[in-house]
Design a protein around this motif. Structure first.
Motif, short mmCIF file in Angstrom:
data_model
loop_
_atom_site.label_atom_id
_atom_site.label_comp_id
_atom_site.label_asym_id
_atom_site.label_seq_id
_atom_site.Cartn_x
_atom_site.Cartn_y
_atom_site.Cartn_z
N MET A 1 6.86 -7.38 -1.14
CA MET A 1 5.41 -7.84 -0.73
C MET A 1 4.81 -6.98 0.10
O MET A 1 3.76 -6.88 -0.06
CB MET A 1 5.63 -9.00 -0.11
CG MET A 1 4.67 -10.06 0.31
SD MET A 1 3.70 -10.51 -1.21
CE MET A 1 2.92 -11.87 -0.46
N GLN A 2 5.50 -6.27 0.91
CA GLN A 2 4.86 -5.21 1.92
C GLN A 2 4.36 -4.22 1.27
O GLN A 2 3.15 -3.64 1.38
CB GLN A 2 5.84 -4.61 3.00
CG GLN A 2 6.53 -5.63 3.94
CD GLN A 2 7.80 -4.96 4.50
OE1 GLN A 2 8.58 -4.14 3.88
NE2 GLN A 2 8.07 -5.52 5.74
N GLN A 3 5.01 -3.70 0.20
CA GLN A 3 4.27 -2.69 -0.52
C GLN A 3 2.88 -3.04 -1.23
O GLN A 3 1.95 -2.27 -1.36
CB GLN A 3 5.13 -1.95 -1.45
CG GLN A 3 4.76 -0.93 -2.24
CD GLN A 3 5.90 -0.22 -3.04
OE1 GLN A 3 7.09 -0.98 -3.38
NE2 GLN A 3 5.59 0.79 -3.63
N VAL A 72 -6.08 -2.89 10.62
CA VAL A 72 -5.61 -3.73 11.72
C VAL A 72 -4.94 -5.02 11.01
O VAL A 72 -3.72 -5.18 11.25
CB VAL A 72 -6.64 -4.23 12.80
CG1 VAL A 72 -6.00 -5.42 13.63
CG2 VAL A 72 -7.02 -2.95 13.59
N VAL A 73 -5.69 -5.65 10.29
CA VAL A 73 -5.30 -6.73 9.24
C VAL A 73 -3.92 -6.16 8.54
O VAL A 73 -3.12 -7.08 8.66
CB VAL A 73 -6.35 -7.45 8.54
CG1 VAL A 73 -5.73 -8.44 7.62
CG2 VAL A 73 -7.28 -7.99 9.31
N GLN A 74 -4.16 -5.36 7.82
CA GLN A 74 -2.90 -4.77 6.98
C GLN A 74 -1.65 -4.59 7.99
O GLN A 74 -0.46 -5.03 7.70
CB GLN A 74 -3.41 -3.51 6.42
CG GLN A 74 -2.11 -2.79 5.63
CD GLN A 74 -2.58 -1.49 5.06
OE1 GLN A 74 -3.53 -0.92 5.38
NE2 GLN A 74 -1.60 -0.92 4.48
N ARG A 75 -1.79 -4.17 9.04
CA ARG A 75 -0.49 -3.62 9.96
C ARG A 75 -0.33 -5.17 10.52
O ARG A 75 1.03 -5.27 10.70
CB ARG A 75 -1.00 -2.85 11.05
CG ARG A 75 -1.45 -1.23 10.59
CD ARG A 75 -1.48 -0.28 11.83
NE ARG A 75 -1.74 0.93 11.30
CZ ARG A 75 -1.99 2.20 11.94
NH1 ARG A 75 -2.21 1.96 13.27
NH2 ARG A 75 -2.37 3.11 11.41
N VAL A 76 -1.12 -5.88 10.82
CA VAL A 76 -0.40 -7.35 11.16
C VAL A 76 0.32 -8.05 10.19
O VAL A 76 1.23 -8.75 10.43
CB VAL A 76 -1.69 -8.05 11.82
CG1 VAL A 76 -1.21 -9.48 11.99
CG2 VAL A 76 -2.26 -7.51 13.11
N ILE A 81 5.35 -9.95 7.99
CA ILE A 81 6.14 -10.13 6.77
C ILE A 81 7.67 -9.33 7.23
O ILE A 81 8.74 -9.86 6.74
CB ILE A 81 5.81 -9.64 5.45
CG1 ILE A 81 4.82 -10.31 5.01
CG2 ILE A 81 6.92 -9.03 4.47
CD1 ILE A 81 3.84 -9.61 3.90
N GLU A 82 7.71 -8.21 8.02
CA GLU A 82 8.85 -7.61 8.23
C GLU A 82 9.63 -8.47 9.14
O GLU A 82 10.91 -8.75 9.23
CB GLU A 82 8.37 -6.25 9.12
CG GLU A 82 8.24 -5.27 8.21
CD GLU A 82 7.90 -3.86 9.04
OE1 GLU A 82 7.85 -3.87 10.15
OE2 GLU A 82 7.76 -2.94 8.34
N ARG A 83 9.03 -9.15 10.09
CA ARG A 83 9.67 -10.23 10.92
C ARG A 83 10.42 -11.45 10.08
O ARG A 83 11.42 -11.83 10.57
CB ARG A 83 8.70 -10.64 12.05
CG ARG A 83 8.46 -9.61 13.00
CD ARG A 83 7.73 -10.27 14.16
NE ARG A 83 7.41 -9.03 15.13
CZ ARG A 83 6.19 -8.80 15.46
NH1 ARG A 83 5.41 -9.68 15.59
NH2 ARG A 83 6.02 -7.67 16.36
N LEU A 84 9.63 -11.90 9.06
CA LEU A 84 10.06 -13.02 8.41
C LEU A 84 11.34 -12.65 7.33
O LEU A 84 12.02 -13.51 6.99
CB LEU A 84 9.01 -13.29 7.51
CG LEU A 84 7.82 -14.27 8.33
CD1 LEU A 84 6.90 -14.59 7.35
CD2 LEU A 84 8.31 -15.58 9.13
N GLN A 85 11.45 -11.39 7.19
CA GLN A 85 12.63 -10.97 6.39
C GLN A 85 14.10 -10.78 6.97
O GLN A 85 14.08 -10.52 8.13
CB GLN A 85 12.36 -9.93 5.61
CG GLN A 85 11.14 -9.92 4.55
CD GLN A 85 10.82 -8.98 3.76
OE1 GLN A 85 11.11 -7.57 3.96
NE2 GLN A 85 9.93 -8.95 2.83
#
Length: 85
Positions: A1-3, A72-76, A81-85
């Motif tokens: 999803m991040q990609q 900025v929105v992309q990084r947020v 998503i990283e924190r949710l995984q």
């Protein structure tokens, strides 16, 4: 999803850059469809910032602010998503 999010935002940023470049260069008639496509895809988003930002004469900084906002929105989003995984 991040990609997917990263690629989506990167492609949209590239489309905005191409939109700005094609607005500076007179395009041959055969490429007017490309210019119309870029206008249809980028102008609604950039118009949001044109309404809010003050006018600086012939200099339009709304695409720059639009790109910075996308980064900025992309990084947020990637961070969430990283924190949710």
């Amino acid at each position: 999803m991040q990609q997917f999010i990263t690629v989506f935002f990167d492609v949209y940023i590239l489309l905005i850059v191409a939109y700005v470049l094609t607005s500076w260069i007179r395009m041959p008639y055969s490429l007017h469809r490309v210019q119309r496509f870029l206008d249809d895809v980028c102008e609604p988003y950039i118009r949001i910032f044109r309404r809010v930002l003050p006018s600086f004469g012939p200099i339009d900084i709304s695409p720059i602010v639009a790109i910075i906002t996308l980064v900025v929105v992309q990084r947020v989003l990637v961070g969430v998503i990283e924190r949710l995984q």
